[in-house]
Design a protein around this motif. Structure first.
Motif, short mmCIF file in Angstrom:
data_model
loop_
_atom_site.label_atom_id
_atom_site.label_comp_id
_atom_site.label_asym_id
_atom_site.label_seq_id
_atom_site.Cartn_x
_atom_site.Cartn_y
_atom_site.Cartn_z
N THR A 184 0.83 -1.21 0.00
CA THR A 184 0.00 0.00 0.00
C THR A 184 0.86 1.25 0.00
O THR A 184 0.59 2.21 -0.75
N VAL A 185 1.89 1.26 0.83
CA VAL A 185 2.79 2.42 0.89
C VAL A 185 3.43 2.66 -0.47
O VAL A 185 3.46 3.80 -0.97
N ALA A 186 3.94 1.61 -1.10
CA ALA A 186 4.58 1.77 -2.40
C ALA A 186 3.58 2.26 -3.45
O ALA A 186 3.91 3.12 -4.28
N ALA A 187 2.35 1.73 -3.40
CA ALA A 187 1.33 2.13 -4.37
C ALA A 187 0.92 3.59 -4.17
O ALA A 187 0.67 4.31 -5.14
N VAL A 188 0.84 4.01 -2.92
CA VAL A 188 0.47 5.40 -2.64
C VAL A 188 1.52 6.36 -3.21
O VAL A 188 1.18 7.39 -3.81
N ILE A 189 2.79 6.04 -3.05
CA ILE A 189 3.84 6.90 -3.57
C ILE A 189 3.75 7.01 -5.09
O ILE A 189 3.74 8.10 -5.67
N GLN A 190 3.68 5.86 -5.77
CA GLN A 190 3.64 5.89 -7.23
C GLN A 190 2.36 6.52 -7.75
O GLN A 190 2.38 7.32 -8.69
N GLY A 191 1.24 6.19 -7.14
CA GLY A 191 -0.02 6.80 -7.55
C GLY A 191 -0.05 8.28 -7.26
O GLY A 191 -0.61 9.07 -8.04
N GLY A 192 0.56 8.70 -6.16
CA GLY A 192 0.63 10.11 -5.82
C GLY A 192 1.39 10.91 -6.86
O GLY A 192 1.00 12.04 -7.22
N TYR A 193 2.48 10.33 -7.38
CA TYR A 193 3.23 11.01 -8.45
C TYR A 193 2.34 11.23 -9.67
O TYR A 193 2.32 12.32 -10.26
N VAL A 194 1.59 10.21 -10.05
CA VAL A 194 0.74 10.31 -11.24
C VAL A 194 -0.33 11.37 -11.05
O VAL A 194 -0.56 12.21 -11.94
N LEU A 195 -0.99 11.37 -9.90
CA LEU A 195 -2.05 12.35 -9.63
C LEU A 195 -1.48 13.77 -9.58
O LEU A 195 -2.12 14.71 -10.06
N ALA A 196 -0.31 13.93 -9.00
CA ALA A 196 0.30 15.25 -8.91
C ALA A 196 0.65 15.78 -10.29
O ALA A 196 0.42 16.96 -10.60
N ARG A 197 1.21 14.93 -11.14
CA ARG A 197 1.56 15.37 -12.49
C ARG A 197 0.31 15.70 -13.29
O ARG A 197 0.29 16.66 -14.07
N ALA A 198 -0.75 14.91 -13.11
CA ALA A 198 -2.00 15.17 -13.83
C ALA A 198 -2.60 16.52 -13.40
O ALA A 198 -3.17 17.24 -14.23
N ALA A 199 -2.48 16.85 -12.12
CA ALA A 199 -3.04 18.10 -11.59
C ALA A 199 -2.08 19.27 -11.71
O ALA A 199 -2.45 20.41 -11.42
N ASP A 200 -0.83 18.97 -12.08
CA ASP A 200 0.23 19.99 -12.11
C ASP A 200 0.35 20.69 -10.76
O ASP A 200 0.55 21.89 -10.67
N SER A 201 0.23 19.88 -9.70
CA SER A 201 0.31 20.40 -8.34
C SER A 201 0.76 19.27 -7.42
O SER A 201 0.31 18.12 -7.59
N PRO A 202 1.60 19.56 -6.43
CA PRO A 202 2.01 18.51 -5.49
C PRO A 202 0.93 18.14 -4.48
O PRO A 202 1.09 17.17 -3.75
N GLU A 203 -0.18 18.88 -4.43
CA GLU A 203 -1.18 18.65 -3.39
C GLU A 203 -1.75 17.23 -3.41
O GLU A 203 -1.91 16.62 -2.35
N PRO A 204 -2.10 16.63 -4.57
CA PRO A 204 -2.60 15.25 -4.54
C PRO A 204 -1.60 14.27 -3.94
O PRO A 204 -1.98 13.34 -3.22
N PHE A 205 -0.32 14.48 -4.22
CA PHE A 205 0.71 13.63 -3.63
C PHE A 205 0.73 13.81 -2.11
O PHE A 205 0.74 12.84 -1.35
N ASP A 206 0.73 15.07 -1.67
CA ASP A 206 0.76 15.37 -0.24
C ASP A 206 -0.45 14.77 0.47
O ASP A 206 -0.33 14.22 1.57
N ALA A 207 -1.62 14.89 -0.16
CA ALA A 207 -2.84 14.36 0.45
C ALA A 207 -2.77 12.84 0.58
O ALA A 207 -3.20 12.26 1.59
N ALA A 208 -2.23 12.17 -0.44
CA ALA A 208 -2.10 10.71 -0.39
C ALA A 208 -1.15 10.29 0.72
O ALA A 208 -1.42 9.32 1.45
N VAL A 209 -0.05 11.02 0.88
CA VAL A 209 0.90 10.71 1.95
C VAL A 209 0.27 10.92 3.32
O VAL A 209 0.42 10.10 4.23
#
Length: 204
Positions: free
Chosen positions: A150-175
């Motif tokens: 789960t931890v590994a998936a959250v990190i990788q998925g967070g990168y994808v969501l952040a790039r899609a949104a052009d903002s680090p906030e989705p990554f931060d929220a996932a963490v």
């Protein structure tokens, strides 16, 4: 830095920026500032150079992750340290980036360092969590292997969501979310005040 090192480092940078398909031998040579003869003197072509670069990137990520996961504190502290470490979120994961490239995934030699990196990371996190369970720091019912995945998936998925949104906030929220779930499994020490579920996220 010799020609071989310049070629590998330039390829690492270009693979992160453009992916395998978008990285041409010409671009590598221009970035490295070397001639074509240097490339074919040290490597058998683009794929051989890319393999050296991917291996170098994967090893660097392992060293960075292991430094966090081997740090002081409880199992929660160590996993939190890994999750909260400084990252260039909007650039994505330099190893995860390669898994999105069909030519890399279909090439068993190029894919091997990626498989090894992600396998090692999940095993390393699972080992830290298992240690926490055995020490009584984490709830006995916690599944270290599933939680590490789960931890590994959250990190990788967070990168994808952040790039899609052009903002680090989705990554931060996932963490923050996975830290809150993990904090709920922490066994408080006697007479200890409850710890906050997560710490403020550092900005790159």
């Amino acid at each position: 830095m010799n020609a071989r090192e310049r070629l590998v480092e330039s390829t690492q940078e270009l693979l992160w920026e453009r992916g395998y398909v978008g990285t041409s031998p010409k671009a590598i040579l221009e970035r490295a500032g070397v001639g074509q003869g240097s490339m074919y003197h040290h490597f058998d072509g683009k794929s051989g150079l890319a393999l050296a670069a991917i291996r170098r990137t994967a090893e660097g990520m392992k060293e960075t992750a292991d430094a966090c996961l081997s740090g002081p504190g409880t199992a929660y502290d160590r996993v939190a340290g890994y999750l909260l470490r400084e990252r260039q979120v909007l650039r994505g994961c330099p190893v995860g980036r390669m898994t999105q490239d069909r030519d890399v995934v279909r090439n068993s030699a190029l894919r091997q360092p990626l498989d090894e990196m992600f396998g090692w990371l999940q095993d390393r996190i699972a080992g830290v969590l298992d240690e926490g369970v055995r020490r009584g720091e984490l709830a006995a019912g916690l599944d270290p292997v599933a939680t590490a995945a789960t931890v590994a998936a959250v990190i990788q998925g967070g990168y994808v969501l952040a790039r899609a949104a052009d903002s680090p906030e989705p990554f931060d929220a996932a963490v923050r979310g996975v830290l809150a779930l993990l904090a709920a499994q922490v066994t408080p020490a006697p007479d200890a005040a409850p710890a906050p579920p997560s710490a403020p996220l550092p900005r790159p």
